[in-house]
Design an enzyme around this catalytic site. Sequence first.
Site, PDB file in Angstrom:
ATOM      1  N   HIS A  66      10.329 -22.649  22.151  1.00 40.70           N
ATOM      2  CA  HIS A  66      10.108 -21.224  21.881  1.00 40.70           C
ATOM      3  C   HIS A  66       9.170 -21.005  20.691  1.00 40.70           C
ATOM      4  O   HIS A  66       8.118 -20.367  20.847  1.00 40.70           O
ATOM      5  CB  HIS A  66      11.453 -20.512  21.697  1.00 40.70           C
ATOM      6  CG  HIS A  66      11.357 -19.191  21.019  1.00 40.70           C
ATOM      7  ND1 HIS A  66      10.727 -18.110  21.583  1.00 40.70           N
ATOM      8  CD2 HIS A  66      11.788 -18.774  19.798  1.00 40.70           C
ATOM      9  CE1 HIS A  66      10.785 -17.080  20.741  1.00 40.70           C
ATOM     10  NE2 HIS A  66      11.424 -17.467  19.655  1.00 40.70           N
ATOM     11  N   HIS A  90       9.666 -19.989  12.448  1.00 47.40           N
ATOM     12  CA  HIS A  90      10.196 -18.636  12.266  1.00 47.40           C
ATOM     13  C   HIS A  90      11.689 -18.484  12.502  1.00 47.40           C
ATOM     14  O   HIS A  90      12.317 -17.585  11.966  1.00 47.40           O
ATOM     15  CB  HIS A  90       9.397 -17.619  13.094  1.00 47.40           C
ATOM     16  CG  HIS A  90       9.809 -17.530  14.535  1.00 47.40           C
ATOM     17  ND1 HIS A  90       9.234 -18.299  15.502  1.00 47.40           N
ATOM     18  CD2 HIS A  90      10.732 -16.765  15.161  1.00 47.40           C
ATOM     19  CE1 HIS A  90       9.780 -18.012  16.679  1.00 47.40           C
ATOM     20  NE2 HIS A  90      10.701 -17.085  16.495  1.00 47.40           N
ATOM     21  N   GLU A  94      16.929 -18.628  10.152  1.00 53.79           N
ATOM     22  CA  GLU A  94      17.913 -17.777  10.821  1.00 53.79           C
ATOM     23  C   GLU A  94      18.923 -18.615  11.628  1.00 53.79           C
ATOM     24  O   GLU A  94      20.119 -18.343  11.592  1.00 53.79           O
ATOM     25  CB  GLU A  94      17.148 -16.830  11.754  1.00 53.79           C
ATOM     26  CG  GLU A  94      17.959 -15.688  12.301  1.00 53.79           C
ATOM     27  CD  GLU A  94      18.026 -14.511  11.343  1.00 53.79           C
ATOM     28  OE1 GLU A  94      17.868 -14.714  10.123  1.00 53.79           O
ATOM     29  OE2 GLU A  94      18.263 -13.398  11.825  1.00 53.79           O
ATOM     30  N   ASP A  95      18.451 -19.606  12.322  1.00 58.44           N
ATOM     31  CA  ASP A  95      19.293 -20.280  13.314  1.00 58.44           C
ATOM     32  C   ASP A  95      19.706 -21.703  12.970  1.00 58.44           C
ATOM     33  O   ASP A  95      20.372 -22.367  13.762  1.00 58.44           O
ATOM     34  CB  ASP A  95      18.568 -20.319  14.677  1.00 58.44           C
ATOM     35  CG  ASP A  95      18.322 -18.920  15.220  1.00 58.44           C
ATOM     36  OD1 ASP A  95      18.971 -17.990  14.716  1.00 58.44           O
ATOM     37  OD2 ASP A  95      17.490 -18.767  16.121  1.00 58.44           O
ATOM     38  N   ASP A 157       6.706 -13.256  18.949  1.00 57.05           N
ATOM     39  CA  ASP A 157       8.091 -13.693  19.184  1.00 57.05           C
ATOM     40  C   ASP A 157       8.700 -12.875  20.326  1.00 57.05           C
ATOM     41  O   ASP A 157       9.263 -13.404  21.279  1.00 57.05           O
ATOM     42  CB  ASP A 157       8.886 -13.492  17.881  1.00 57.05           C
ATOM     43  CG  ASP A 157      10.342 -13.889  18.012  1.00 57.05           C
ATOM     44  OD1 ASP A 157      10.632 -14.900  18.685  1.00 57.05           O
ATOM     45  OD2 ASP A 157      11.200 -13.189  17.433  1.00 57.05           O
ATOM     46  N   ASP A 277      -6.301   3.967  44.067  1.00 63.09           N
ATOM     47  CA  ASP A 277      -7.618   4.042  44.679  1.00 63.09           C
ATOM     48  C   ASP A 277      -8.754   4.079  43.684  1.00 63.09           C
ATOM     49  O   ASP A 277      -9.910   4.225  44.066  1.00 63.09           O
ATOM     50  CB  ASP A 277      -7.703   5.284  45.589  1.00 63.09           C
ATOM     51  CG  ASP A 277      -7.174   4.946  46.966  1.00 63.09           C
ATOM     52  OD1 ASP A 277      -6.939   3.745  47.204  1.00 63.09           O
ATOM     53  OD2 ASP A 277      -6.986   5.869  47.767  1.00 63.09           O
TER      54      ASP A 277
END
Length: 723
Positions: A66, A90, A94-95, A157, A277
Site C-alpha cells: 500500500h 506514512h 500510525e500502525d 493515500d 453523444d
Amino acid sequence: MDTAATFLGRLPLGRGWNLDGARGLLNKLRTYLPAEQIATVRRAYEFGAKAHSGQIRKSGEPYISHPVAVASILADLQLDYQSITAAILHDVVEDTPTAIEHIVLEFGEEVAELVDGVSKLDQIQFKSKAEAQAESLRKMMLAMARDVRVILLKLADRLHNMRTLGSMPADKRRRIARETLDIYAPMANRLGINDIRLELEDLGFRNLYPHRYQVIEKGLKSQLGGQKRMLKRVTNKLRKVLLEHHVQAEVTGREKHIYSVYQKMKRKEVSLEDVADVFGFRIVVDDADMCYRVLGHVHRTYRPMLGRFKDYIAIPRVNGYQSLHTMAVGPNAIPLEVQIRTRDMDNFANSGIAAHWLYKTDQSEEVAPQVRARAWLSGLEDYQADSNSEEFLESVKIDLFPDKVYVFTPRGDILRLPRGSTPVDFAYAVHTDVGNRCVSARVDRRRMPLRTVLTNGQTVTIKTERGAHPNPGWMNFVVTAKARAAIRGYLKQLRSEDAVKMGRRLLEYALVEFKAKIRHLKPEQMTELLGSMGLESRDSLYEQIGLGHQLAPIVARRLLSRNDELAAGDSESNSTELSITGTQDMVVSYAKCCYPVPGDSVMGHLSSGRGLVIHRQQCGNLAEFRKQPDKWIDVSWEAGIESQFMVAIQVEALDKVGALASVATRISNAGSNIDHVEVVDTDGDASSLRFSIRVKDADHLRRVMKQIDGMPDVLVVERVIAS
Ligand code: MN
C-alpha cells in the site's frame, strides 16, 4: 539489458522489491530523481517493510504494497524525494510501534514532519453529517496540513485505498465513497490536480451508487463501436488539416468520465444520450499563439456553435486551469467538444499545484514547499485580477497560510476561529450567553484552563453556570472581537450600575446643604432639569454625576433654583459625609499619590470620567484641588470594609546581606502582600527601600510598620506621600 535493469543491477535489491510493486516505483523515480535520492527512498522501503512485516491488507497482499503504491502515485506527479520517502513511511507511526523520533533520526525532520502531518489528518473524525460540513472539514484539513505536500500525500493515500476498496464490506465501502466525493475529490479539484480528482470521483461514484454507475457505463459502452469510429474519423481529419498548415500538434480523442457524465445529467437535467453523444477532443501545441491559430483551423473545418467558445487562456479558471474550449458541429451533426492548449497548460491541468514540483527540477535551488504553494497561489491571483471569484481565492489563502483554527463543538459542528483563540472565544462564538456564563472548559475531554490556546481538530466543551459573570481578566487573553465586545459591554454595564448608585448618593449629599431630599422634590423639578440637560431618565442623571461628568452641588442648585424657600446662599457647612464602602470599584478609586486606606482622614475629588478619587487630607495635591471647591466633597470610611488597599512605605536599613529579605519576611509575617520593591538610594552603609504593599486599613498598616521598626538594622520606617 534495459536501463532500469542496469540500475537494478547496481543495487542489491531484496526479493520484496519485485513483489510489492516497488520495482515499478523505482522505474518511475529513475526518470526524474538522482541516484542518491533514490537510495534514500530505498532505505525507507526497507525500513517500512520491516516495520509492517507480518501485516496483511484485506486484499491479502503484504501491507507494504500500500505505501509503495501511494508513493508510486506521487511519483506520477514527479514529487520530490522527501514526499516519496514520507509516502512509503506514512502508516508506520500510525500502525506500527515505530515512534516519530525514530523517523527523525533515520530520515530527517522534513520527512518526519510530512509523516506526522498525515498521521494527524488521519486522526480527524468525520463524525458529523458530511454534506453540510464538508466545506469546513476540507478547510480544517488544509489548515492542519500546513505543508501542501501533506495534502498531496493524503490524496494519494485515499486514491489507493479507493482503488482497493473492493475487499471492504458494503456499508464501509459506501461510507468511504461518500467521504471521498464530499471531501477528497473537491480538495483535489481545488488544488487543480485533475488526474487524481477524476479517478477519485469515478471510484467514489461507483462505490456509492453501483447501480447508477452501471447504467451509465453500459449506456456509454453500447455506443462504443460507433463512438470509436467517430473519434477516429474526426481525429484523422483534424490531424490532416493541421499537417497541411504545418502545425505541430498532438490530437487525441477524450474518454468520458462516468461521474462527470452523471453530474452533467443531473445539473442540466438531460438524458444519458444527450451527454453521451458529445465527442471530446484535445489538441496540444507548443505555445499560446498557436492555440488561437489551431482554433481558427478547427472552426474552418467544423462549424462552431454559437456562444460555446470559452477563452480560459486569457481568463483562467479559479484554480489556474488554462485552455481554449469550443464546440462545433461534426459529421452527422454530432457535437464536438474541443480543448486546445499548450503542453505546460496540459501538465498544469492534470497536476495543478503539484506541477510546481514538476517544473522546478534545478536541484541546486531548494525551494521550500510553502514558497512553491505561495508561487502557485500568487499565479492564481494574477489570473483572477478581474474575475469575481475572490471568495474562492480567499478560502485557498486561508488553507495555505493558516491563520485560523478549526475546532469541533461536542455535537460535531465545526467552528472557525482566529489563531490564538481560547475556550472563552469559543464560548462566545457559540453564543453570547454561553460566553457570559462560562465557568470552565474541557478540551478533548480534559479539563483545561480557560486561557488555553486551541489547536486544529480539538473538541471543546464549555461548562456554564446560572448567574456566572464574565471575568474582566479574560480581556488579557481573548482574541475574537465578539468576546472582547461582550466582556467590555458587561464591564460597562457594571460600571454604569455602580455609577448610578454613587450619583444618587452624591446628589442626596449635595441636597443636604439646602436641607432638601431627593424624595421630597416635586416631579416637575426633576423633569424640567432632565429636559434642559437633554437626559432621558433620573438614572442617566445619576450616572453622569457618578462618573464625575456632572457636579452634584451644581445639579442640586439647578434643581432647586425656583424654590425660593430653600434658595441657595445658606452657607452652613455640610455636616454629613459621604461614606465610602470599599465596594464601588467601578466609580471610586484611590489616589496613587498618597495611597489612602480605611482609617485615614480623606477627601473625595470628583474627576470627570473617573468618578470619585479619594485622597488623604495630608496629600500635597489637595492644595491645588481646593481651588475648585465644587469638585471636592468630604468623605468618610464605612466600618467593616473588607478589602485590600495599596500603600507605599519607605524603609531605611543598614546595608547588610539579607536586609531586604528580612524586611520582606516581616512584612509578610504581618499578613501583608508585597506588590513591588525598589532600592531608592544607597549611601555606603544604609539603603532606602521602597515597598508597595497591601493592607486592610490604617491599623493594619501601623502593625506592619511597627514590626519593621522593631528590627535592629532598621533606622527609619515611614509612609510615602507625594509632596
Ligand atoms: Mn495509508
